[in-house]
Design a protein around this motif. Structure first.
Motif, PDB file in Angstrom:
ATOM      1  N   GLY A 120      24.584  44.124  -7.422  1.00 24.63           N
ATOM      2  CA  GLY A 120      23.953  42.816  -7.306  1.00 24.63           C
ATOM      3  C   GLY A 120      22.443  42.887  -7.481  1.00 24.63           C
ATOM      4  N   ALA A 121      21.763  41.850  -7.011  1.00 21.13           N
ATOM      5  CA  ALA A 121      20.324  41.704  -7.239  1.00 21.13           C
ATOM      6  C   ALA A 121      19.495  42.304  -6.113  1.00 21.13           C
ATOM      7  CB  ALA A 121      19.969  40.231  -7.391  1.00 21.13           C
ATOM      8  N   PHE A 177      18.938  43.563 -11.300  1.00 18.85           N
ATOM      9  CA  PHE A 177      20.271  43.147 -10.859  1.00 18.85           C
ATOM     10  C   PHE A 177      21.299  43.837 -11.748  1.00 18.85           C
ATOM     11  CE2 PHE A 177      19.258  40.236 -14.244  1.00 18.85           C
ATOM     12  CZ  PHE A 177      20.449  40.062 -14.916  1.00 18.85           C
TER      13      PHE A 177
END
Length: 198
Positions: A139-140, A134
């Motif tokens: 983001g992840a 992430f």
């Protein structure tokens, strides 16, 4: 081109490329469609460069099939730590969120000289530092078998791309488990050659 191609092994795809049963351009079409279907759920390949890939595939196809290198036109994503000329390389860091290198890393040059067609960059933790994929830029990346779970890191984007049929072969890097852990978490194979040998 059938989406059944995503279930083939990398070796089978290279055999099809060498025999002329499939072209690099057809494979890019298959991958582009698959990414649209899947990547929104797992976030493995946040940077796409299909225009660059198609340009390089067309140039490669001007060569005889036997002169297209070991990979023969196989599309390959590159981890977002490694420079690809003309393609965003953030290293998962806001510091480099707009970084577009003019020159490719030597490893990318070698892959492309051997018939790889780069079409995407795979997600990584910031600077590759972490056992979970992430970062603040993209983001992840989520585990494809259970999106509430980790895909591990730092080559999590690469492993998830493989596990979800968005790649047949993916480049990553590993100093302390960054290939091996994501492979184990995602049910694919990660190979880390000995440093200095490869």
């Amino acid at each position: 081109m059938s989406q059944d191609m995503i279930r083939e092994t990398a070796c089978a795809i290279v055999d099809k490329l060498r025999s002329g049963d499939v072209s690099p351009l057809e494979l890019l079409d298959v991958l582009e469609k698959r990414i649209k279907e899947v990547d929104g759920k797992v976030n493995a390949l946040p940077i796409l460069c299909f225009d660059r890939a198609r340009t390089n595939a067309k140039a490669l196809m001007q060569k005889p099939a036997g002169a297209r290198g070991l990979l023969a036109g196989l599309p390959v994503p590159i981890k977002d730590l490694t420079d690809v000329a003309g393609v965003l390389n953030t290293q998962g860091s806001p510091i480099f969120k707009d970084n577009i290198p003019a020159k490719s890393d030597l490893m990318v040059e070698n892959l492309e000289a051997n018939g790889a067609v780069v079409y995407a960059k795979s997600n990584t933790p910031e600077f590759g530092a972490g056992a979970n994929t992430f970062n603040e830029v993209f983001g992840a990346t989520l585990n494809p078998w259970d999106t509430t779970k980790s895909a591990a890191g730092s080559s999590g984007g690469a492993a998830v791309a493989l596990a979800t049929g968005m790649a047949w072969l993916a480049q990553g890097s590993d100093m302390g488990g960054s290939l091996r852990n994501p492979a184990a978490f995602c049910g694919v194979v990660g190979m880390r050659p000995s440093i200095g040998r490869v």
